[in-house]
Structure formats: structure tokens, C-alpha cells
Design a protein around this motif. Sequence first.
Motif, mmCIF file in Angstrom:
data_model
loop_
_atom_site.group_PDB
_atom_site.id
_atom_site.type_symbol
_atom_site.label_atom_id
_atom_site.label_comp_id
_atom_site.label_asym_id
_atom_site.label_seq_id
_atom_site.Cartn_x
_atom_site.Cartn_y
_atom_site.Cartn_z
ATOM 1 N N LYS A 89 0.833 -1.206 0.000
ATOM 2 C CA LYS A 89 0.000 0.000 0.000
ATOM 3 C C LYS A 89 0.870 1.259 0.000
ATOM 4 C CE LYS A 89 -3.781 2.529 0.962
ATOM 5 N NZ LYS A 89 -4.931 2.707 0.066
ATOM 6 N N LEU A 90 1.912 1.276 0.820
ATOM 7 C CA LEU A 90 2.805 2.432 0.857
ATOM 8 C C LEU A 90 3.539 2.605 -0.471
ATOM 9 C CD1 LEU A 90 4.292 2.134 4.466
ATOM 10 C CD2 LEU A 90 2.544 3.721 3.647
ATOM 11 N N TRP A 91 3.948 1.514 -1.086
ATOM 12 C CA TRP A 91 4.604 1.605 -2.397
ATOM 13 C C TRP A 91 3.657 2.223 -3.421
ATOM 14 C CZ3 TRP A 91 3.197 -0.437 -7.110
ATOM 15 C CH2 TRP A 91 4.132 -0.290 -8.132
ATOM 16 N N THR A 92 2.397 1.865 -3.339
ATOM 17 C CA THR A 92 1.418 2.359 -4.308
ATOM 18 C C THR A 92 1.210 3.865 -4.187
ATOM 19 O OG1 THR A 92 0.273 0.225 -4.240
ATOM 20 C CG2 THR A 92 -0.951 2.092 -5.126
ATOM 21 N N VAL A 93 1.198 4.381 -2.959
ATOM 22 C CA VAL A 93 0.795 5.779 -2.760
ATOM 23 C C VAL A 93 1.957 6.731 -2.482
ATOM 24 C CG1 VAL A 93 -1.453 5.050 -1.897
ATOM 25 C CG2 VAL A 93 0.391 5.479 -0.272
ATOM 26 N N TYR A 94 3.175 6.212 -2.265
ATOM 27 C CA TYR A 94 4.224 7.123 -1.810
ATOM 28 C C TYR A 94 4.618 8.205 -2.813
ATOM 29 C CZ TYR A 94 8.244 5.145 -4.375
ATOM 30 O OH TYR A 94 9.138 4.768 -5.343
ATOM 31 N N PRO A 95 4.401 8.073 -4.136
ATOM 32 C CA PRO A 95 4.707 9.221 -5.007
ATOM 33 C C PRO A 95 3.956 10.493 -4.635
ATOM 34 C CG PRO A 95 4.456 7.235 -6.313
ATOM 35 C CD PRO A 95 4.041 6.882 -4.919
ATOM 36 N N ARG A 96 2.808 10.340 -3.982
ATOM 37 C CA ARG A 96 2.040 11.530 -3.609
ATOM 38 C C ARG A 96 2.750 12.364 -2.545
ATOM 39 N NH1 ARG A 96 -3.885 8.531 -3.215
ATOM 40 N NH2 ARG A 96 -3.684 7.415 -5.195
ATOM 41 N N LEU A 97 3.741 11.782 -1.889
ATOM 42 C CA LEU A 97 4.512 12.548 -0.917
ATOM 43 C C LEU A 97 5.320 13.657 -1.589
ATOM 44 C CD1 LEU A 97 5.899 9.642 1.310
ATOM 45 C CD2 LEU A 97 3.974 11.137 1.815
ATOM 46 N N VAL A 117 -0.396 10.349 10.563
ATOM 47 C CA VAL A 117 -0.730 9.643 11.803
ATOM 48 C C VAL A 117 -1.084 8.192 11.514
ATOM 49 C CG1 VAL A 117 -2.373 9.526 13.719
ATOM 50 C CG2 VAL A 117 -1.466 11.737 12.987
ATOM 51 N N LEU A 118 -1.849 7.969 10.455
ATOM 52 C CA LEU A 118 -2.241 6.613 10.081
ATOM 53 C C LEU A 118 -1.026 5.758 9.751
ATOM 54 C CD1 LEU A 118 -4.287 4.425 9.256
ATOM 55 C CD2 LEU A 118 -4.475 5.555 7.029
ATOM 56 N N VAL A 119 -0.125 6.277 8.940
ATOM 57 C CA VAL A 119 1.045 5.508 8.528
ATOM 58 C C VAL A 119 1.961 5.245 9.722
ATOM 59 C CG1 VAL A 119 3.139 5.547 7.119
ATOM 60 C CG2 VAL A 119 0.964 6.299 6.143
ATOM 61 N N ALA A 120 2.213 6.281 10.518
ATOM 62 C CA ALA A 120 3.110 6.121 11.663
ATOM 63 C C ALA A 120 2.557 5.126 12.676
ATOM 64 C CB ALA A 120 3.360 7.474 12.327
ATOM 65 N N SER A 121 1.267 5.232 12.984
ATOM 66 C CA SER A 121 0.669 4.317 13.964
ATOM 67 C C SER A 121 0.614 2.893 13.427
ATOM 68 C CB SER A 121 -0.725 4.798 14.367
ATOM 69 O OG SER A 121 -1.588 4.894 13.250
ATOM 70 N N ALA A 122 0.357 2.736 12.123
ATOM 71 C CA ALA A 122 0.318 1.393 11.542
ATOM 72 C C ALA A 122 1.696 0.739 11.594
ATOM 73 C CB ALA A 122 -0.186 1.459 10.104
ATOM 74 N N LEU A 123 2.734 1.480 11.217
ATOM 75 C CA LEU A 123 4.092 0.928 11.258
ATOM 76 C C LEU A 123 4.475 0.554 12.688
ATOM 77 C CD1 LEU A 123 5.894 3.327 8.747
ATOM 78 C CD2 LEU A 123 5.459 0.889 8.424
ATOM 79 N N PHE A 124 4.194 1.451 13.625
ATOM 80 C CA PHE A 124 4.543 1.154 15.024
ATOM 81 C C PHE A 124 3.772 -0.055 15.536
ATOM 82 C CE2 PHE A 124 3.530 1.367 19.507
ATOM 83 C CZ PHE A 124 4.784 1.488 20.081
ATOM 84 N N GLU A 125 2.472 -0.074 15.297
ATOM 85 C CA GLU A 125 1.625 -1.125 15.862
ATOM 86 C C GLU A 125 1.999 -2.498 15.314
ATOM 87 O OE1 GLU A 125 -1.706 -1.543 18.632
ATOM 88 O OE2 GLU A 125 -0.036 -0.199 18.235
ATOM 89 N N LEU A 126 2.188 -2.589 14.014
ATOM 90 C CA LEU A 126 2.461 -3.891 13.409
ATOM 91 C C LEU A 126 3.853 -4.404 13.765
ATOM 92 C CD1 LEU A 126 0.825 -3.475 9.885
ATOM 93 C CD2 LEU A 126 -0.117 -4.575 11.921
ATOM 94 N N PHE A 148 -1.757 -0.846 23.270
ATOM 95 C CA PHE A 148 -3.204 -0.705 23.351
ATOM 96 C C PHE A 148 -3.634 0.707 22.944
ATOM 97 C CE2 PHE A 148 -7.047 0.164 26.025
ATOM 98 C CZ PHE A 148 -7.909 -0.709 25.380
ATOM 99 N N ALA A 149 -2.942 1.718 23.447
ATOM 100 C CA ALA A 149 -3.302 3.105 23.126
ATOM 101 C C ALA A 149 -3.098 3.411 21.650
ATOM 102 C CB ALA A 149 -2.482 4.064 23.991
ATOM 103 N N VAL A 150 -1.980 2.968 21.092
ATOM 104 C CA VAL A 150 -1.711 3.232 19.677
ATOM 105 C C VAL A 150 -2.681 2.443 18.799
ATOM 106 C CG1 VAL A 150 0.025 3.072 17.835
ATOM 107 C CG2 VAL A 150 0.700 3.807 20.123
#
Length: 382
Positions: A89-97, A117-126, A148-150
Motif C-alpha cells: 500500500k505504501l509503495w502504491t501511494v508514496y509518489p504523492r509525498l 498519523v495513520l502511517v506512523a501508527s500502523a508501522l509502530f503497531e504492526l 493498546f493506546a496506539v
Amino acid sequence: MRYSPRFPVLKSPSFTGRLHDARTATAVGRLLGTALTVCFVTGLVSHVLQHPPAVFANALPSRPAWGYRVTQGLHVASGIAAIPLLLVKLWTVYPRLFVRPPVRSVPHALERLSVAVLVASALFELFSGLFNTAQWYPWPFSFVPVHFAVGWLLFGSLLLHVAVKYPQITAYWRRRSAGTAALPAEDAVDRRALLVATGAAVGAVTLTTAGQSFTPLAGLDLLAPRHPGHGEQGLPVNRTAARAGITAQALRGWRLYVGGPQPYELTLDELRAMPQREVTLPIACVEGWSKSARWTGVCVRDLLDRAGAPEGALVRVTSLQQHGAYRVMIMPHTYARDPLTLLALRLNGEVLSPDHGFPARIIAPNRPGVLQTKWVARMEAL
């Protein structure tokens, strides 16, 4: 002549790949969203069973007996499966950065912030969850409350992202949707190839790790940190007696104290002389592994009845171990009164080994492994 240094002009990267499009992002995103939702819901179940809110403190269900094994196995399996999905998913959308200007308006700035926030929390959580399965904690904070909080932060930002992107998602949801139809037709073959490869990656990591809880796949358990069949007496061990500070000196003269209106103590020989029951129950740990085993011991409710404990009383169980977050465990009456809940003395027909909790340990249905207290010294009705 005055010298003026010249600095190279940095240009934005040029992306020539044709699959950095909304259709690919939507197709991968719905799979990722499903995996994250399953992971969040099952993680919530796990947290409630381990740390019940006051309203549930004495009302958690002890059945089905295999409930925690299934939900925690799904939690870890869905979290691991989400990792390759997130990377694609990140590979697909990262050009928009690299789109210029980076911020076009206040709403656009808020959208980009929510995505960050979505990307950072997903990377941390997983990845923190993945490290937890290996019991590796390269950080200074306590894993459980932060994870739990993240998790709430991740799921909330996921819902916000879906709400913001809903028009685009519906436009590219199906092959025949308006947005998909407007894309070059020749991209469809490559897109299908990418999705098949992604599915193969998800299948590979699932098949090679799920065997730690889904024992029919144990033969393929190549990447998981635990194998359900490896360990003393045919069962893995998370916390050894040595690590818990249990010594021969600490066990010398061991007696079980049972508290209630009519408190009493029992020696190990007296426990063994009481009516024994054998049950087959899984032990399932938060790291994702689980295994069924045969346990033999005394029904906890029989011990409580002898002490005159009220039917609806909570039960406090205290271990001989000198340190650790789960040295003291509170058991709801729904578990304590369940006929499958034992103070176990034997495992798979053998006397408990020190690492499995000798001389006595708790085994209960639908219960996290960290709450199946080993080296039990006291049981008290509250």
C-alpha cells in the motif's frame, strides 16, 4: 571577483510506474483495512480478558474453552498478514509525498496530517506487535499500555481516512466502477499480477507462522518464534522457574493456603489425596502460540467450597515468584466456579516440571496464558 557557490537544484523524483494509481491503492487498501479491523477487534478482546474494566471484573465468560486461543491466534495472524499489505500500500501511494506544492489548503494539510498519523501508527503497531511475538522489546516503555493506546489511534485514523477518501474509494472499488474504467486498460494485467504476488506474500507469511496456534499447520511453522510442540512435557515455556526466581529452597516445605470464611492449608500430598479431575484445555499466550494439553488436578471450586467461599466471590491467586506483572492474578467467579478450572498438579500424565509451575498451577478455559498462574502459593476468596 566575488565567488558565489552554486548548489545543485534538487528535483522531485519522477515515477514512471503505472500502478501508483487509485485503483491499485483501493484494491490493496480494502484487504489491509480488513486485516487491521480483525487485528483491532481481537486485540480488544485480548486486552479486556487480561485487564477487564471494573464493570466486567467478575463477569467474563469462561466458555467457549477455546475462545482465547482462536481470538489471539487471529490477532497475531492478521497482524503479521497486514505487514506485506501495508508495505505494498505504501509503495502504491508514496509518489504523492512528492507532489508540489506539498500543502494546497487547510483541508489538504489536515488530510496529509491524518495520513501521517495513520502511517506512523500502523508501522509502530504492526512491527512492535511482531517484536512482541519474539519477546524482544528494544524500547524503554511498557509494551502493553502503549500498544493498546496506539491501537485505538490507528483504528481511529483508519476510520477517518476511509471517511475522507470515501468518494475516491467508491469510484475505484470495482473493476467496472467509473474511476477504474477511465484508467488505461493495459494496466489491468499488471495490476492483477501485483495483487496475485501480494496475495502470495500474505499467504506465505501466514502459512509459515500460523502453525504456532493452528496446530494442523505446525509442520509449516518455519518463521514463527514458537513451535507448539517444542518444550518441556510437550508444551512451550515462556517464563522459566529460574527466570521467576523459583528455587529448591523456595519450594521446600511448600503448602497451599486457601483463604475464605474457613481458611486452611494443604500440603502437596494432601492435595494429591483429594479427588482428581483430568481435562484437555489449550494454553494460549499473548505472543500468539497455543497448544492443547491434558491437565490433572483439583477443581478450584472444590477448594473454595471447603473454605466456605461465597459463590460469586472473586478469587485472588498469588504465585511464589518474587517479581513480574502477573505475580498476583484476580480470577472472576465465572472461571473459579467452572468445572474445567483446575489447580493442576500434572501435565500430559506427568508431574509438573518446575518450568511448568511445580508444585501447582492454574489452568482455566478461555484464559490468556499470562493468567494461568504458575507456582501457586495462595488462593483467597475476596
